[in-house]
Motif scaffolding. Structure first.
Motif, PDB file in Angstrom:
ATOM      1  N   ASN A  47       0.821  -1.211   0.000  1.00 44.48           N
ATOM      2  CA  ASN A  47       0.000   0.000   0.000  1.00 44.48           C
ATOM      3  C   ASN A  47       0.855   1.261   0.000  1.00 44.48           C
ATOM      4  OD1 ASN A  47      -2.682  -0.591  -0.330  1.00 44.48           O
ATOM      5  ND2 ASN A  47      -3.087  -0.900   1.846  1.00 44.48           N
ATOM      6  N   GLU A  48       1.925   1.272  -0.788  1.00 46.45           N
ATOM      7  CA  GLU A  48       2.761   2.458  -0.850  1.00 46.45           C
ATOM      8  C   GLU A  48       1.994   3.627  -1.450  1.00 46.45           C
ATOM      9  OE1 GLU A  48       3.578  -0.412  -2.401  1.00 46.45           O
ATOM     10  OE2 GLU A  48       5.604  -1.040  -1.836  1.00 46.45           O
ATOM     11  N   ILE A  49       2.255   4.812  -0.968  1.00 49.72           N
ATOM     12  CA  ILE A  49       1.703   6.015  -1.576  1.00 49.72           C
ATOM     13  C   ILE A  49       2.523   6.322  -2.816  1.00 49.72           C
ATOM     14  CG2 ILE A  49       1.160   8.450  -1.252  1.00 49.72           C
ATOM     15  CD1 ILE A  49      -0.465   6.505   0.494  1.00 49.72           C
ATOM     16  N   VAL A  50       1.885   6.339  -3.978  1.00 54.52           N
ATOM     17  CA  VAL A  50       2.618   6.562  -5.228  1.00 54.52           C
ATOM     18  C   VAL A  50       2.597   8.016  -5.665  1.00 54.52           C
ATOM     19  CG1 VAL A  50       2.190   4.204  -5.993  1.00 54.52           C
ATOM     20  CG2 VAL A  50       0.630   6.021  -6.704  1.00 54.52           C
ATOM     21  N   ALA A  51       1.730   8.815  -5.099  1.00 51.54           N
ATOM     22  CA  ALA A  51       1.702  10.246  -5.431  1.00 51.54           C
ATOM     23  C   ALA A  51       1.005  10.990  -4.309  1.00 51.54           C
ATOM     24  CB  ALA A  51       0.981  10.495  -6.750  1.00 51.54           C
ATOM     25  N   SER A  52       1.515  12.159  -3.969  1.00 51.36           N
ATOM     26  CA  SER A  52       0.862  12.946  -2.925  1.00 51.36           C
ATOM     27  C   SER A  52       1.188  14.416  -3.092  1.00 51.36           C
ATOM     28  CB  SER A  52       1.306  12.483  -1.526  1.00 51.36           C
ATOM     29  OG  SER A  52       2.660  12.786  -1.290  1.00 51.36           O
ATOM     30  N   SER A  54      -2.805   4.051  -1.208  1.00 50.19           N
ATOM     31  CA  SER A  54      -3.374   3.188  -0.185  1.00 50.19           C
ATOM     32  C   SER A  54      -4.893   3.186  -0.264  1.00 50.19           C
ATOM     33  CB  SER A  54      -2.943   3.660   1.203  1.00 50.19           C
ATOM     34  OG  SER A  54      -3.598   2.900   2.210  1.00 50.19           O
ATOM     35  N   ALA A  55      -5.489   2.004  -0.063  1.00 50.83           N
ATOM     36  CA  ALA A  55      -6.943   1.893  -0.087  1.00 50.83           C
ATOM     37  C   ALA A  55      -7.550   1.940   1.310  1.00 50.83           C
ATOM     38  CB  ALA A  55      -7.359   0.588  -0.784  1.00 50.83           C
ATOM     39  N   ASP A  56      -6.744   1.867   2.348  1.00 50.73           N
ATOM     40  CA  ASP A  56      -7.251   1.778   3.721  1.00 50.73           C
ATOM     41  C   ASP A  56      -6.958   3.057   4.490  1.00 50.73           C
ATOM     42  OD1 ASP A  56      -8.217  -0.980   3.715  1.00 50.73           O
ATOM     43  OD2 ASP A  56      -6.112  -1.536   3.508  1.00 50.73           O
ATOM     44  N   HIS A  57      -8.025   3.709   4.928  1.00 49.63           N
ATOM     45  CA  HIS A  57      -7.895   4.951   5.694  1.00 49.63           C
ATOM     46  C   HIS A  57      -9.003   5.010   6.739  1.00 49.63           C
ATOM     47  CE1 HIS A  57      -5.010   6.915   2.908  1.00 49.63           C
ATOM     48  NE2 HIS A  57      -5.654   6.223   1.993  1.00 49.63           N
ATOM     49  N   PRO A  58      -8.685   5.172   8.008  1.00 49.25           N
ATOM     50  CA  PRO A  58      -9.729   5.391   9.008  1.00 49.25           C
ATOM     51  C   PRO A  58     -10.240   6.818   8.940  1.00 49.25           C
ATOM     52  CG  PRO A  58      -7.582   5.492  10.044  1.00 49.25           C
ATOM     53  CD  PRO A  58      -7.332   5.118   8.602  1.00 49.25           C
ATOM     54  N   GLU A  59     -11.460   7.018   9.366  1.00 51.93           N
ATOM     55  CA  GLU A  59     -12.044   8.344   9.521  1.00 51.93           C
ATOM     56  C   GLU A  59     -11.980   9.164   8.240  1.00 51.93           C
ATOM     57  OE1 GLU A  59     -10.724  10.397  13.000  1.00 51.93           O
ATOM     58  OE2 GLU A  59     -10.633   8.578  14.191  1.00 51.93           O
ATOM     59  N   ALA A  60     -12.537   8.623   7.193  1.00 55.01           N
ATOM     60  CA  ALA A  60     -12.639   9.334   5.921  1.00 55.01           C
ATOM     61  C   ALA A  60     -14.012   9.989   5.800  1.00 55.01           C
ATOM     62  CB  ALA A  60     -12.422   8.369   4.758  1.00 55.01           C
ATOM     63  N   TYR A 110     -19.423   9.602   6.765  1.00 58.29           N
ATOM     64  CA  TYR A 110     -18.183   9.525   7.537  1.00 58.29           C
ATOM     65  C   TYR A 110     -17.949   8.081   7.947  1.00 58.29           C
ATOM     66  CZ  TYR A 110     -15.266   9.813  11.754  1.00 58.29           C
ATOM     67  OH  TYR A 110     -14.288   9.629  12.693  1.00 58.29           O
ATOM     68  N   GLY A 111     -16.712   7.627   7.891  1.00 60.45           N
ATOM     69  CA  GLY A 111     -16.392   6.265   8.319  1.00 60.45           C
ATOM     70  C   GLY A 111     -15.066   5.825   7.748  1.00 60.45           C
ATOM     71  N   ASN A 112     -14.815   4.535   7.794  1.00 63.40           N
ATOM     72  CA  ASN A 112     -13.560   4.000   7.274  1.00 63.40           C
ATOM     73  C   ASN A 112     -13.628   3.859   5.762  1.00 63.40           C
ATOM     74  OD1 ASN A 112     -12.598   3.762   9.879  1.00 63.40           O
ATOM     75  ND2 ASN A 112     -13.216   1.622  10.086  1.00 63.40           N
ATOM     76  N   ALA A 113     -12.534   4.205   5.104  1.00 66.41           N
ATOM     77  CA  ALA A 113     -12.343   3.867   3.697  1.00 66.41           C
ATOM     78  C   ALA A 113     -11.505   2.598   3.669  1.00 66.41           C
ATOM     79  CB  ALA A 113     -11.641   4.992   2.958  1.00 66.41           C
ATOM     80  N   GLU A 114     -11.985   1.582   2.948  1.00 69.58           N
ATOM     81  CA  GLU A 114     -11.365   0.271   3.031  1.00 69.58           C
ATOM     82  C   GLU A 114     -11.079  -0.304   1.656  1.00 69.58           C
ATOM     83  OE1 GLU A 114     -13.699  -1.227   7.059  1.00 69.58           O
ATOM     84  OE2 GLU A 114     -14.529  -1.706   5.088  1.00 69.58           O
ATOM     85  N   ASP A 115     -10.101  -1.189   1.600  1.00 69.62           N
ATOM     86  CA  ASP A 115      -9.849  -1.977   0.402  1.00 69.62           C
ATOM     87  C   ASP A 115     -11.099  -2.813   0.131  1.00 69.62           C
ATOM     88  OD1 ASP A 115      -9.008  -4.022  -1.401  1.00 69.62           O
ATOM     89  OD2 ASP A 115      -6.939  -3.727  -0.773  1.00 69.62           O
ATOM     90  N   ASN A 116     -11.624  -2.712  -1.083  1.00 71.97           N
ATOM     91  CA  ASN A 116     -12.869  -3.410  -1.391  1.00 71.97           C
ATOM     92  C   ASN A 116     -12.742  -4.922  -1.327  1.00 71.97           C
ATOM     93  OD1 ASN A 116     -15.664  -3.506  -2.453  1.00 71.97           O
ATOM     94  ND2 ASN A 116     -14.674  -4.468  -4.215  1.00 71.97           N
ATOM     95  N   ALA A 117     -11.570  -5.468  -1.573  1.00 72.20           N
ATOM     96  CA  ALA A 117     -11.419  -6.920  -1.637  1.00 72.20           C
ATOM     97  C   ALA A 117     -10.020  -7.300  -1.161  1.00 72.20           C
ATOM     98  CB  ALA A 117     -11.657  -7.424  -3.058  1.00 72.20           C
ATOM     99  N   ASN A 118      -9.877  -7.452   0.141  1.00 77.57           N
ATOM    100  CA  ASN A 118      -8.562  -7.729   0.703  1.00 77.57           C
ATOM    101  C   ASN A 118      -7.937  -9.007   0.158  1.00 77.57           C
ATOM    102  OD1 ASN A 118      -8.097  -5.516   2.437  1.00 77.57           O
ATOM    103  ND2 ASN A 118      -9.542  -6.341   3.924  1.00 77.57           N
ATOM    104  N   PHE A 119      -8.780  -9.950  -0.253  1.00 74.70           N
ATOM    105  CA  PHE A 119      -8.254 -11.238  -0.690  1.00 74.70           C
ATOM    106  C   PHE A 119      -8.223 -11.375  -2.207  1.00 74.70           C
ATOM    107  CE2 PHE A 119     -10.167 -11.849   3.526  1.00 74.70           C
ATOM    108  CZ  PHE A 119      -9.020 -12.232   4.225  1.00 74.70           C
TER     109      PHE A 119
END
Length: 383
Positions: free
Chosen positions: A99-104, A270-276, A300-309
């Motif tokens: 989950n590296e940040i590729v641009a910011s 990254s696809a995973d962020h709390p408190e989005a 408001y809530g968690n932003a999550e990876d749609n399919a961890n597996f």
């Protein structure tokens, strides 16, 4: 270094997926001159560019009150996806990993005395939408203080379709790029997504930041160019390529929109962020009958990876009932060091394969990784 070398260096930088990419992504490839639009650089990056042929004055004249009302009555319907996502999309290799940040890029605030210079904390919007029963966490709520920074950076995007037949609206948000004149939205808000390439771009787009029930406190900003991944414009891929940038003409007396109003930063990778928080202008929603596309709403809530597996599915998911009209609205988080950063854009929801009816309150963004970085880099190349 000659221009070809700059372009090759920019390509390597945009495709990097290591920590070093944070330094170089988003700062690529200067144009050879202010007159050269750098379409060749965009093509190298896999980005389609469409320049608006109407002048800002012609666009504002086009949007008569009658046409505005027709657009408001027809919020853009987002694409849908089958409940079971395909095991592989767009022919790509798996991209799951660290989950590296590729641009910011950091957020920037409004100029002193500029529109929205009276600041409201991003947390105010988060608190307002979170103050409800846990069972209703996915129910979008009205955003308070929409006319001041930072929530005034979200607005309605008015659209005339590529065939010149249909008027509609989406959502969008001001984003910090080198041009200081960019909004971020969904690709289906700027292009038909029917594999038509350049012919499929919508036209006469107009952005009204902080729109609220007919009020347009910060004016009408017209679009001069649209940028979208070729994955969407030539393949119709709404799972991994449904995001776009649009350039705005300066508007008197403000000048460039970021100089005057500020802009959200971005953090892609990254696809995973709390408190989005995700915001937009929904005209309908999952099990909702009270949405009219006239108010800015948010979840408001968690932003999550749609399919961890599933190593091929890096979409971002939030629990949120917003539907058509909210397309292109930002999914964003508060960074302690970089301010408010966009991590995704409202794109689509899950539907029954037989009835095409929405099946739950999941709201999804396409993966915001290398492709999203490439769109930003294509914009920056023309600055």
């Amino acid at each position: 270094m000659n221009r070809s070398a700059f372009m090759r260096a920019g390509r390597r930088c945009a495709l990097a997926v290591s920590a070093a990419a944070v330094v170089c992504a988003g700062t690529l490839v200067p144009a050879a001159s202010a007159q050269e639009p750098a379409e060749s650089t965009a093509r190298e990056l896999g980005v389609s560019v469409s320049r608006e042929t109407s002048t800002p004055e012609e666009i504002r004249a086009f949007w008569t009150p009658e046409r505005v009302q027709k657009a408001l009555d027809n919020p853009m319907t987002p694409p849908t996806a089958a409940a079971a996502a395909p095991a592989k999309a767009s022919g790509d290799a798996p991209r799951k990993g660290a989950n590296e940040i590729v641009a910011s890029a950091p957020a920037v605030g409004p100029a002193a005395g500029g529109p929205g210079a009276t600041r409201a904390a991003f947390g105010d919007a988060a608190t307002a939408v979170a103050n409800k029963a846990a069972a209703d966490i996915a129910v979008s709520q009205p955003v308070p203080m929409t006319s001041v920074y930072p929530m005034n950076l979200v607005g309605k995007l008015f659209i005339y379709d590529e065939q010149g037949k249909e008027l509609s609206t989406c959502s969008a948000a001001v984003i910090n790029t080198r041009t200081k004149s960019t909004i971020w939205t969904a690709a289906h808000c700027v292009h038909k997504g029917d594999n038509s390439g350049q012919a499929g771009f919508h036209k006469k787009l107009m952005f009204r930041p902080a729109y609220n029930k007919g009020q347009t406190p910060w004016g009408d900003w017209t679009v001069t160019a649209k940028y979208a991944p070729v994955g969407y414009t030539e393949q119709g891929d709404s799972l991994e390529s449904d995001f776009a940038a649009a350039e705005l003409a300066p508007l008197a007396p403000y000048g460039k929109i970021v100089d005057a109003m500020g802009g959200f930063g971005y953090s892609f990778g990254s696809a995973d962020h709390p408190e989005a928080v995700t915001a937009g202008y929904p005209g309908e929603g999952y099990k909702r009958t009270d949405l009219d596309a006239e108010r800015m709403m948010a979840c408001y809530g968690n932003a999550e990876d749609n399919a961890n597996f599933n190593p091929f599915d890096n979409r971002i998911k939030m629990d949120c009932d917003m539907g058509k009209g909210s397309s292109g609205g930002p999914m964003a988080v508060q960074s302690s060091t970089s301010g408010i950063q966009i991590i995704g854009a409202n794109s689509h929801y899950l539907a029954d394969a037989t009835t095409n009816q929405r099946i739950n309150d999941d709201l999804l963004s396409s993966e915001h990784g290398v492709r999203a970085a490439n769109v930003i880099d294509a914009v920056n190349a023309g600055a």
